[in-house]
Design a protein around this motif. Structure first.
Motif, short mmCIF file in Angstrom:
data_model
loop_
_atom_site.label_atom_id
_atom_site.label_comp_id
_atom_site.label_asym_id
_atom_site.label_seq_id
_atom_site.Cartn_x
_atom_site.Cartn_y
_atom_site.Cartn_z
N ALA A 35 16.11 14.60 -18.25
CA ALA A 35 15.40 13.62 -17.43
C ALA A 35 13.91 13.86 -17.87
O ALA A 35 13.50 14.75 -17.12
CB ALA A 35 15.93 13.57 -16.28
N VAL A 36 13.42 12.65 -18.32
CA VAL A 36 12.31 12.47 -18.36
C VAL A 36 12.39 11.73 -16.82
O VAL A 36 12.24 10.82 -17.14
CB VAL A 36 11.42 11.53 -19.61
N VAL A 37 11.24 12.26 -16.69
CA VAL A 37 10.57 11.54 -14.88
C VAL A 37 9.17 10.47 -15.18
O VAL A 37 8.16 11.21 -15.18
CB VAL A 37 10.33 12.20 -13.89
N ILE A 38 9.50 9.27 -15.29
CA ILE A 38 8.03 8.48 -14.51
C ILE A 38 7.71 8.24 -13.06
O ILE A 38 8.70 7.42 -12.75
CB ILE A 38 8.42 7.32 -15.98
N GLN A 39 6.35 8.33 -12.41
CA GLN A 39 6.05 8.32 -11.39
C GLN A 39 5.15 7.12 -11.31
O GLN A 39 3.89 7.37 -12.21
CB GLN A 39 6.03 9.21 -10.28
N ALA A 40 4.99 5.70 -11.00
CA ALA A 40 4.51 4.87 -10.55
C ALA A 40 3.66 4.46 -9.12
O ALA A 40 4.29 4.23 -8.96
CB ALA A 40 5.00 3.38 -11.79
N THR B 68 -4.97 0.32 -3.94
CA THR B 68 -5.87 -0.64 -3.28
C THR B 68 -6.64 -1.44 -4.23
O THR B 68 -6.99 -2.62 -3.68
CB THR B 68 -6.29 -0.21 -2.14
N ASP B 69 -7.15 -0.71 -5.22
CA ASP B 69 -8.29 -1.10 -5.76
C ASP B 69 -8.02 -2.09 -7.03
O ASP B 69 -8.20 -2.52 -8.33
CB ASP B 69 -9.75 -0.42 -6.17
N GLY B 70 -6.70 -2.61 -7.18
CA GLY B 70 -5.43 -2.93 -8.36
C GLY B 70 -6.27 -1.86 -9.72
O GLY B 70 -5.21 -2.37 -10.62
N THR B 71 -5.35 -1.10 -9.14
CA THR B 71 -5.22 0.15 -10.18
C THR B 71 -3.71 1.19 -10.13
O THR B 71 -3.66 0.80 -9.07
CB THR B 71 -6.46 1.39 -10.66
N ALA B 72 -3.28 1.79 -10.65
CA ALA B 72 -2.03 2.53 -10.78
C ALA B 72 -1.90 3.53 -11.11
O ALA B 72 -2.74 3.53 -12.13
CB ALA B 72 -1.01 1.88 -11.34
N LEU B 73 -1.28 4.35 -10.89
CA LEU B 73 -1.31 5.87 -11.41
C LEU B 73 0.07 6.04 -11.97
O LEU B 73 1.22 5.92 -10.69
CB LEU B 73 -2.05 7.35 -9.60
N PRO C 15 0.89 -0.39 0.16
CA PRO C 15 0.49 -0.16 0.18
C PRO C 15 0.69 1.10 -0.06
O PRO C 15 1.80 1.20 0.45
CB PRO C 15 -0.76 -0.17 1.58
N GLY C 16 0.49 2.66 -0.88
CA GLY C 16 1.30 3.19 -0.64
C GLY C 16 2.44 2.98 -1.35
O GLY C 16 3.56 4.29 -1.12
N GLN C 17 2.84 2.33 -2.23
CA GLN C 17 4.17 2.31 -2.99
C GLN C 17 4.49 2.76 -4.23
O GLN C 17 3.50 2.48 -4.84
CB GLN C 17 4.83 1.04 -2.43
N GLY C 18 5.34 2.74 -4.04
CA GLY C 18 5.66 3.14 -5.81
C GLY C 18 7.61 3.62 -6.27
O GLY C 18 8.03 3.04 -5.55
N CYS C 19 7.39 4.16 -7.56
CA CYS C 19 8.75 4.34 -8.51
C CYS C 19 8.62 5.05 -8.96
O CYS C 19 8.07 5.56 -9.73
CB CYS C 19 8.62 2.67 -8.79
N LEU C 20 9.90 5.91 -8.87
CA LEU C 20 10.10 7.36 -10.07
C LEU C 20 11.50 6.39 -10.77
O LEU C 20 12.34 5.67 -10.23
CB LEU C 20 11.13 7.85 -9.20
N ALA D 24 8.03 4.39 -0.34
CA ALA D 24 7.21 4.93 0.11
C ALA D 24 6.87 6.12 -0.78
O ALA D 24 7.50 6.64 -0.93
CB ALA D 24 7.18 5.11 1.11
N LEU D 25 5.69 6.47 -1.91
CA LEU D 25 5.17 8.03 -2.37
C LEU D 25 4.58 8.36 -1.78
O LEU D 25 2.91 7.69 -1.88
CB LEU D 25 5.39 7.51 -3.57
N GLY D 26 3.64 9.36 -1.82
CA GLY D 26 2.32 10.09 -2.02
C GLY D 26 2.67 10.35 -3.43
O GLY D 26 2.95 10.09 -4.28
N PRO D 27 1.21 11.33 -3.44
CA PRO D 27 0.20 11.32 -4.37
C PRO D 27 0.83 12.91 -4.83
O PRO D 27 0.37 13.03 -7.03
CB PRO D 27 -1.56 11.56 -4.19
#
Length: 102
Positions: free
Chosen positions: A79-84, A88-93, A48-53, A67-70
């Motif tokens: 640099a192009v920066v990608i945040q994923a 919790t509902d099976g989606t990704a931002l 939960p609340g995890q992600g990558c740059l 841990a990443l915030g919104p």
């Protein structure tokens, strides 16, 4: 999104095309691969609340996961920066941020 997807966008030099392929999305899970020219980066996050740059540069790339915030990442020079981030509902931002102009 709830299924794998591929997104094309301008690479860090503005000429080369880059591709982001999301290979897995599940509750609190995202796995993806980014390619641009001869550069390739593969990473993912679980929990939960995890992600990558991912920082995609003309001569290489790098990842930072945890841990990443919104908040959307800031543009970086050259640099192009990608945040994923996981959902919790099976989606990704996903955020794809173009380079900051010098």
């Amino acid at each position: 999104m709830t299924t794998p997807v591929t997104v094309d966008f301008p690479g860090p030099d503005g000429i080369t095309r880059a591709t982001l392929s999301v290979t897995e999305v599940a509750p609190n899970t995202i796995e993806y691969e980014v390619t641009s020219g001869n550069n390739r980066s593969e990473t993912g996050a679980n929990g939960p609340g995890q992600g990558c740059l991912t920082y995609l540069r003309a001569h290489g790339s790098g990842n930072s996961c945890g841990a990443l915030g919104p908040a959307r990442p800031s543009p970086q020079p050259g640099a192009v920066v990608i945040q994923a981030t996981t959902g919790t509902d099976g989606t990704a931002l996903l955020h794809i941020v173009p380079p900051r102009e010098s």
